[in-house]
Design an enzyme around this catalytic site. Structure first.
Site, PDB file in Angstrom:
ATOM      1  N   GLU A  44     -13.337  52.888  39.537  1.00 56.38           N
ATOM      2  CA  GLU A  44     -13.262  53.497  40.866  1.00 56.38           C
ATOM      3  C   GLU A  44     -14.582  53.318  41.609  1.00 56.38           C
ATOM      4  O   GLU A  44     -14.621  52.992  42.805  1.00 56.38           O
ATOM      5  CB  GLU A  44     -12.987  55.005  40.751  1.00 56.38           C
ATOM      6  CG  GLU A  44     -11.696  55.383  40.049  1.00 56.38           C
ATOM      7  CD  GLU A  44     -11.852  55.576  38.539  1.00 56.38           C
ATOM      8  OE1 GLU A  44     -12.549  54.766  37.905  1.00 56.38           O
ATOM      9  OE2 GLU A  44     -11.253  56.518  38.007  1.00 56.38           O
ATOM     10  N   ALA A  51      -1.605  45.564   3.348  1.00 58.54           N
ATOM     11  CA  ALA A  51      -0.742  45.629   4.546  1.00 58.54           C
ATOM     12  C   ALA A  51       0.393  46.630   4.321  1.00 58.54           C
ATOM     13  O   ALA A  51       0.738  47.422   5.208  1.00 58.54           O
ATOM     14  CB  ALA A  51      -0.183  44.244   4.854  1.00 58.54           C
ATOM     15  N   CYS A  98     -11.693  60.366  36.376  1.00 54.74           N
ATOM     16  CA  CYS A  98     -12.340  61.387  35.541  1.00 54.74           C
ATOM     17  C   CYS A  98     -13.042  62.418  36.411  1.00 54.74           C
ATOM     18  O   CYS A  98     -13.409  62.154  37.557  1.00 54.74           O
ATOM     19  CB  CYS A  98     -13.320  60.740  34.565  1.00 54.74           C
ATOM     20  SG  CYS A  98     -14.769  60.038  35.345  1.00 54.74           S
ATOM     21  N   GLU A 126      -6.174  42.032   8.858  1.00 59.18           N
ATOM     22  CA  GLU A 126      -5.986  40.619   8.459  1.00 59.18           C
ATOM     23  C   GLU A 126      -5.999  40.548   6.941  1.00 59.18           C
ATOM     24  O   GLU A 126      -6.644  39.682   6.355  1.00 59.18           O
ATOM     25  CB  GLU A 126      -7.093  39.745   9.054  1.00 59.18           C
ATOM     26  CG  GLU A 126      -6.916  39.473  10.529  1.00 59.18           C
ATOM     27  CD  GLU A 126      -7.550  38.156  10.953  1.00 59.18           C
ATOM     28  OE1 GLU A 126      -7.266  37.119  10.344  1.00 59.18           O
ATOM     29  OE2 GLU A 126      -8.338  38.192  11.914  1.00 59.18           O
ATOM     30  N   HIS A 137     -17.560  53.188  36.206  1.00 60.44           N
ATOM     31  CA  HIS A 137     -16.108  53.208  36.117  1.00 60.44           C
ATOM     32  C   HIS A 137     -15.512  52.345  37.236  1.00 60.44           C
ATOM     33  O   HIS A 137     -16.177  52.061  38.235  1.00 60.44           O
ATOM     34  CB  HIS A 137     -15.604  54.649  36.218  1.00 60.44           C
ATOM     35  CG  HIS A 137     -15.889  55.436  34.961  1.00 60.44           C
ATOM     36  ND1 HIS A 137     -15.456  56.718  34.775  1.00 60.44           N
ATOM     37  CD2 HIS A 137     -16.553  55.087  33.827  1.00 60.44           C
ATOM     38  CE1 HIS A 137     -15.842  57.143  33.578  1.00 60.44           C
ATOM     39  NE2 HIS A 137     -16.514  56.178  32.986  1.00 60.44           N
TER      40      HIS A 137
HETATM   41  C1  AOF Z   1     -13.892  54.443  31.737  1.00 65.01           C
HETATM   42  N1  AOF Z   1     -13.743  53.600  32.800  1.00 65.01           N
HETATM   43  O1  AOF Z   1     -13.044  53.155  34.814  1.00 65.01           O
HETATM   44  C2  AOF Z   1     -12.581  55.260  33.885  1.00 65.01           C
HETATM   45  C3  AOF Z   1     -12.723  56.110  32.765  1.00 65.01           C
HETATM   46  O2  AOF Z   1     -18.584  58.208  29.094  1.00 65.01           O
HETATM   47  P1  AOF Z   1     -18.027  57.780  30.399  1.00 65.01           P
HETATM   48  O3  AOF Z   1     -18.726  58.408  31.553  1.00 65.01           O
HETATM   49  O4  AOF Z   1     -17.956  56.290  30.570  1.00 65.01           O
HETATM   50  O5  AOF Z   1     -16.529  58.374  30.460  1.00 65.01           O
HETATM   51  C4  AOF Z   1     -15.495  57.853  29.680  1.00 65.01           C
HETATM   52  C5  AOF Z   1     -14.195  58.571  30.021  1.00 65.01           C
HETATM   53  O6  AOF Z   1     -13.948  58.517  31.422  1.00 65.01           O
HETATM   54  C6  AOF Z   1     -12.961  57.926  29.374  1.00 65.01           C
HETATM   55  O7  AOF Z   1     -12.677  58.485  28.116  1.00 65.01           O
HETATM   56  C7  AOF Z   1     -11.860  58.277  30.365  1.00 65.01           C
HETATM   57  O8  AOF Z   1     -11.376  59.561  30.054  1.00 65.01           O
HETATM   58  C8  AOF Z   1     -12.553  58.417  31.719  1.00 65.01           C
HETATM   59  N2  AOF Z   1     -12.216  57.352  32.723  1.00 65.01           N
HETATM   60  N3  AOF Z   1     -13.397  55.639  31.724  1.00 65.01           N
HETATM   61  O9  AOF Z   1     -14.496  54.060  30.756  1.00 65.01           O
HETATM   62  C9  AOF Z   1     -13.110  53.961  33.882  1.00 65.01           C
HETATM   63  N4  AOF Z   1     -11.932  55.647  34.987  1.00 65.01           N
HETATM   64 ZN    ZN Z   2     -14.555  57.924  35.995  1.00 65.49          ZN
END
Ligand code: AOF
Ligand code: ZN
Length: 366
Positions: free
Chosen positions: A60, A301, A83, A295, A58
């Site tokens: 962070e 559509a 998360c 498309e 992620h």
């Molecule tokens: C992301 N990228 O930078 C953040 C997310 O399956 P995981 O562990 O990749 O978790 C996905 C979930 O994590 C996503 O639905 C969202 O709620 C949270 N945050 N996800 O892919 C990130 N910060």
């Molecule tokens: Zn996360």
């Protein structure tokens, strides 16, 4: 520093965060677009990162890895609530606590029910200062498709068409090749690269034999979806070759699946319990598609709009006049009888693509 000027600091870093998040536009589904910045205790930049692909770290975690020990007592700025669950990767809240950050600045709450406010509570309980709602509107817009899929269980639909200045998509004799110019057609490849799937009906495959790829602009080409209730499809269409991109043939219970035997085995088959755009977008959401591009021709559509399966329009308008009362128009009858009923569009942005004009807009709420 005054409260006003410190807020401006968070806002301007959040702009950078949104820019970082957008770098992976079209590549992260079913996950959101997330960027992150770490400032040290003196508000100096020490780390940046973004989420590049589902299953990869992620945003962070990427930014914290760059900052290392300099993140101690620092600030994290991130467009989506961190998360707090174990998904494909560990909870970001754990990494934040371990790094010893003292402040987290957030754009929007995560709509994913596994998080949805729980990440914010956990950080607050651990004594971290949490500031929310910074550039909330921009952050919501960036992740509009992810938010929509979490809220409705359907993919966010973008409908694209190209027409003449007098609103025609073809001549009365059906000829419609290249209404828009080459630069517009290149920007359609760009648009496809930012979507997870491109949907056409059987008549588009029969009449146009399209390739429907981003011409290599996307690292992973969008899924090509043929939505056909008749399954009356040509046996030798370009779209059946799946070495460039995957293809999915979707059909309803009224179709004759024996017709599938005439088609090559490369494309996957997806029977739907109902052959409606709504059912299709529910299934594509389960496949992990946040954003899909229609498309298709006027008839599909129009049904897609009627079933609330179009949230955004991208219109290419060529400075040409095609004329003709019987010439093709982009939509069929929507059934409105008064101007109060007509669809109102918002967030309209316009620009030029070569000789053409492009209009982007949103239908309703997200
Ligand atoms: C992301 N990228 O930078 C953040 C997310 O399956 P995981 O562990 O990749 O978790 C996905 C979930 O994590 C996503 O639905 C969202 O709620 C949270 N945050 N996800 O892919 C990130 N910060
Ligand atoms: Zn996360």
């Amino acid at each position: 520093m005054t409260i006003k000027s410190i807020n401006q600091v968070w806002t301007s870093w959040m702009r950078r965060v949104l820019e970082l998040a957008s770098l992976a536009d079209g590549q992260t589904s079913p996950n959101p677009l997330v960027g992150a910045v770490i400032l040290d205790v003196n508000n100096q930049l020490v780390g940046e990162g973004f989420h590049s692909l589902a299953g990869e770290p992620h945003a962070e975690v990427e930014a914290l890895a760059q900052a290392g020990a300099l993140s101690k007592n620092g600030t994290l700025i991130v467009n989506l609530e961190p998360c707090c669950h174990q998904g494909k990767t560990p909870p970001c809240t754990e990494a934040i606590l371990k790094a010893g950050l003292s402040r987290v600045v957030i754009g929007i709450k995560d709509p994913d029910p596994r998080v949805s406010g729980k990440g914010i509570s956990l950080l607050k309980k651990a004594g971290i200062e949490v500031i929310t709602g910074v550039l909330e509107k921009e952050a919501s817009y960036l992740n509009r498709a992810f938010i929509f899929r979490n809220r409705t269980g359907r993919s966010w639909g973008v409908l694209k068409w190209a027409m003449s200045l007098d609103g025609r998509i073809g001549l009365p004799n059906g000829s419609s090749k290249w209404i828009s110019g080459e630069i517009s057609r290149n920007s359609v490849h760009c648009l496809r690269a930012k979507c997870d799937a491109v949907i056409v009906g059987g008549s588009t495959v029969r009449n146009d034999d399209p390739l429907l790829t981003s011409r290599g602009l996307a690292e992973t080409e969008p899924l090509r979806v043929v939505f056909s209730s008749s399954l009356d499809l040509p046996s030798n269409a370009k779209i059946w070759k799946t070495d460039l991109a995957k293809t999915l043939i979707c059909y309803g219970p009224e179709s004759n699946p024996e017709l599938l035997e005439n088609l090559p085995n490369g494309p996957k088959r997806l029977p739907l319990s109902k052959s409606t755009p709504k059912k299709l977008l529910e299934r594509l959401a389960e496949y992990g598609c946040n954003k899909v591009l229609w498309e298709c021709g006027p008839s599909l559509a129009t049904t897609a709009i009627n079933q609330n399966c179009v949230q955004e329009l991208v219109l290419f308008i060529a400075p040409k006049l095609l004329g003709g009362v019987s010439a093709m128009t982009p939509l069929c009858d929507l059934g409105f009888s008064s101007m109060e009923q007509v669809i109102k569009l918002s967030e309209i942005a316009s620009s030029r693509t070569g000789e053409d004009f492009v209009f982007k807009m949103v239908l309703g709420e997200y």
